[in-house]
Design a protein around this motif. Sequence first.
Motif, mmCIF file in Angstrom:
data_model
loop_
_atom_site.group_PDB
_atom_site.id
_atom_site.type_symbol
_atom_site.label_atom_id
_atom_site.label_comp_id
_atom_site.label_asym_id
_atom_site.label_seq_id
_atom_site.Cartn_x
_atom_site.Cartn_y
_atom_site.Cartn_z
ATOM 1 N N GLY A 47 10.005 -3.137 29.148
ATOM 2 C CA GLY A 47 10.319 -4.477 29.273
ATOM 3 C C GLY A 47 9.100 -5.595 29.751
ATOM 4 N N ARG A 48 7.839 -4.776 30.071
ATOM 5 C CA ARG A 48 6.767 -5.691 30.425
ATOM 6 C C ARG A 48 5.805 -6.038 29.230
ATOM 7 N NH1 ARG A 48 4.633 -2.816 35.215
ATOM 8 N NH2 ARG A 48 4.708 -1.004 33.776
ATOM 9 N N ILE A 49 5.073 -6.983 29.038
ATOM 10 C CA ILE A 49 4.072 -7.105 27.894
ATOM 11 C C ILE A 49 3.060 -6.124 28.279
ATOM 12 C CG2 ILE A 49 2.291 -8.864 27.197
ATOM 13 C CD1 ILE A 49 4.269 -11.119 27.791
ATOM 14 N N ALA A 50 2.526 -5.668 27.310
ATOM 15 C CA ALA A 50 1.255 -4.591 27.434
ATOM 16 C C ALA A 50 0.299 -4.987 26.417
ATOM 17 C CB ALA A 50 1.828 -2.971 27.440
ATOM 18 N N PHE A 51 -0.604 -4.846 26.701
ATOM 19 C CA PHE A 51 -1.987 -4.986 25.715
ATOM 20 C C PHE A 51 -3.131 -4.174 26.070
ATOM 21 C CE2 PHE A 51 -2.745 -8.006 29.304
ATOM 22 C CZ PHE A 51 -4.004 -8.044 29.285
ATOM 23 N N TRP A 52 -3.859 -3.810 25.186
ATOM 24 C CA TRP A 52 -5.330 -3.138 25.313
ATOM 25 C C TRP A 52 -6.424 -3.856 24.766
ATOM 26 C CZ3 TRP A 52 -6.362 1.534 21.649
ATOM 27 C CH2 TRP A 52 -6.230 1.195 20.484
ATOM 28 N N THR A 53 -7.489 -3.764 25.312
ATOM 29 C CA THR A 53 -8.714 -4.498 25.118
ATOM 30 C C THR A 53 -10.144 -3.666 25.350
ATOM 31 O OG1 THR A 53 -10.120 -6.633 25.409
ATOM 32 C CG2 THR A 53 -8.989 -5.490 27.332
ATOM 33 N N TYR A 54 -11.240 -4.056 24.828
ATOM 34 C CA TYR A 54 -12.445 -3.044 25.204
ATOM 35 C C TYR A 54 -12.602 -3.300 26.678
ATOM 36 C CZ TYR A 54 -13.020 -2.535 20.176
ATOM 37 O OH TYR A 54 -12.495 -1.983 19.010
ATOM 38 N N GLY A 55 -13.247 -2.255 27.105
ATOM 39 C CA GLY A 55 -13.503 -2.338 28.600
ATOM 40 C C GLY A 55 -14.666 -3.169 29.141
ATOM 41 N N LYS A 56 -15.487 -3.660 27.811
ATOM 42 C CA LYS A 56 -16.537 -4.486 28.535
ATOM 43 C C LYS A 56 -16.212 -5.865 27.930
ATOM 44 C CE LYS A 56 -20.152 -1.101 28.507
ATOM 45 N NZ LYS A 56 -21.537 -0.594 27.860
ATOM 46 N N ALA A 57 -15.072 -6.147 27.555
ATOM 47 C CA ALA A 57 -14.652 -7.612 27.166
ATOM 48 C C ALA A 57 -14.495 -8.322 28.253
ATOM 49 C CB ALA A 57 -13.368 -7.373 26.448
ATOM 50 N N GLN A 58 -14.773 -9.841 27.961
ATOM 51 C CA GLN A 58 -14.649 -10.818 28.980
ATOM 52 C C GLN A 58 -13.433 -10.687 29.575
ATOM 53 O OE1 GLN A 58 -17.326 -12.970 30.100
ATOM 54 N NE2 GLN A 58 -15.874 -13.197 31.820
ATOM 55 N N LYS A 59 -12.372 -10.641 29.104
ATOM 56 C CA LYS A 59 -10.913 -10.690 29.656
ATOM 57 C C LYS A 59 -10.893 -9.350 30.648
ATOM 58 C CE LYS A 59 -9.152 -10.166 25.522
ATOM 59 N NZ LYS A 59 -10.537 -9.535 24.702
ATOM 60 N N THR A 60 -11.350 -8.233 30.396
ATOM 61 C CA THR A 60 -11.484 -7.124 31.304
ATOM 62 C C THR A 60 -12.194 -7.293 32.432
ATOM 63 O OG1 THR A 60 -11.301 -5.658 29.386
ATOM 64 C CG2 THR A 60 -11.886 -4.482 31.534
ATOM 65 N N GLU A 119 -5.344 7.984 14.247
ATOM 66 C CA GLU A 119 -7.119 8.186 13.892
ATOM 67 C C GLU A 119 -7.588 7.077 14.406
ATOM 68 O OE1 GLU A 119 -10.049 9.015 10.820
ATOM 69 O OE2 GLU A 119 -8.333 9.622 10.176
ATOM 70 N N TYR A 120 -7.181 5.930 13.847
ATOM 71 C CA TYR A 120 -7.857 4.604 14.526
ATOM 72 C C TYR A 120 -7.575 4.497 15.989
ATOM 73 C CZ TYR A 120 -7.708 -0.240 15.508
ATOM 74 O OH TYR A 120 -7.982 -1.673 16.153
ATOM 75 N N VAL A 121 -6.450 4.660 16.436
ATOM 76 C CA VAL A 121 -6.162 4.384 17.888
ATOM 77 C C VAL A 121 -7.153 5.463 18.771
ATOM 78 C CG1 VAL A 121 -4.465 4.591 19.738
ATOM 79 C CG2 VAL A 121 -3.656 3.571 17.340
ATOM 80 N N GLU A 122 -7.106 6.423 18.223
ATOM 81 C CA GLU A 122 -7.753 7.440 19.038
ATOM 82 C C GLU A 122 -9.052 7.093 18.998
ATOM 83 O OE1 GLU A 122 -6.636 11.382 17.606
ATOM 84 O OE2 GLU A 122 -4.670 11.385 18.706
ATOM 85 N N HIS A 123 -10.007 6.659 17.868
ATOM 86 C CA HIS A 123 -11.206 6.399 17.677
ATOM 87 C C HIS A 123 -11.587 5.255 18.502
ATOM 88 C CE1 HIS A 123 -15.366 5.793 16.100
ATOM 89 N NE2 HIS A 123 -14.787 4.699 15.765
ATOM 90 N N THR A 124 -10.952 4.151 18.390
ATOM 91 C CA THR A 124 -11.118 2.890 19.124
ATOM 92 C C THR A 124 -10.634 2.909 20.677
ATOM 93 O OG1 THR A 124 -10.737 0.321 18.874
ATOM 94 C CG2 THR A 124 -8.872 1.426 18.507
ATOM 95 N N GLY A 125 -9.726 3.680 20.941
ATOM 96 C CA GLY A 125 -9.166 4.050 22.205
ATOM 97 C C GLY A 125 -10.208 4.534 23.225
ATOM 98 N N LYS A 126 -11.203 4.969 22.761
ATOM 99 C CA LYS A 126 -12.247 5.630 23.606
ATOM 100 C C LYS A 126 -13.209 4.552 24.378
ATOM 101 C CE LYS A 126 -13.091 9.511 20.546
ATOM 102 N NZ LYS A 126 -13.925 9.917 19.522
ATOM 103 N N LYS A 127 -13.029 3.156 23.899
ATOM 104 C CA LYS A 127 -13.853 2.007 24.481
ATOM 105 C C LYS A 127 -12.877 1.250 25.062
ATOM 106 C CE LYS A 127 -18.021 2.626 21.558
ATOM 107 N NZ LYS A 127 -18.813 1.968 20.644
ATOM 108 N N ARG A 128 -11.351 1.204 25.304
ATOM 109 C CA ARG A 128 -10.382 0.400 25.508
ATOM 110 C C ARG A 128 -9.798 0.639 26.855
ATOM 111 N NH1 ARG A 128 -8.124 -3.091 21.206
ATOM 112 N NH2 ARG A 128 -9.656 -2.906 19.245
ATOM 113 N N THR A 129 -9.290 -0.270 27.332
ATOM 114 C CA THR A 129 -8.190 0.022 28.745
ATOM 115 C C THR A 129 -7.087 -0.718 28.273
ATOM 116 O OG1 THR A 129 -8.577 -0.077 30.876
ATOM 117 C CG2 THR A 129 -9.442 -2.009 29.632
#
Length: 147
Positions: A47-60, A119-129
């Motif tokens: 029931g809550r909004i969830a998002f992911w982004t790169y660990g080094k992104a400005q928003k992070t 495959e995409y999620v696991e690859h890009t997820g390494k650098k995301r939070t």
Amino acid sequence: MNQRARIAMSDDDIAAFLQESRKLQLATINQDGTPHLVTMFYAMDAGRIAFWTYGKAQKTRNLERDPRVSCLIETGDDYADLRGVLVYGVAEQVDKTLDIGMEIARRMTPGVPDELLREYVEHTGKKRTAFVVEPTKVVSWDHRRLS
């Protein structure tokens, strides 16, 4: 009943609107106090909004310093068709990056099989939070109720 109350969505309408939408405008707070506004694909998590982004992104970096956010989800081109939900809240970093990434990928690319997305999620997820937003205030409107 005033016009503001007439156009407010019910809790069920808000939940359905958030579930059917895919993108939001996410505002975080820069170090100098100015808003940092970006468009994000998102998912729903309990029931809550969830998002992911790169660990080094400005928003992070902004959220590490100040977790307050505003999330705007809206639709409609003509005034009489405008609908939206504005969620004020606190973004909490969670240890569900791949789960949230998969939900977002499904919403971004409906109909694509999970095995292709994984495959995409696991690859890009390494650098995301990942983050979930704990709402502190929710405002909604549905101008279709004015007619």
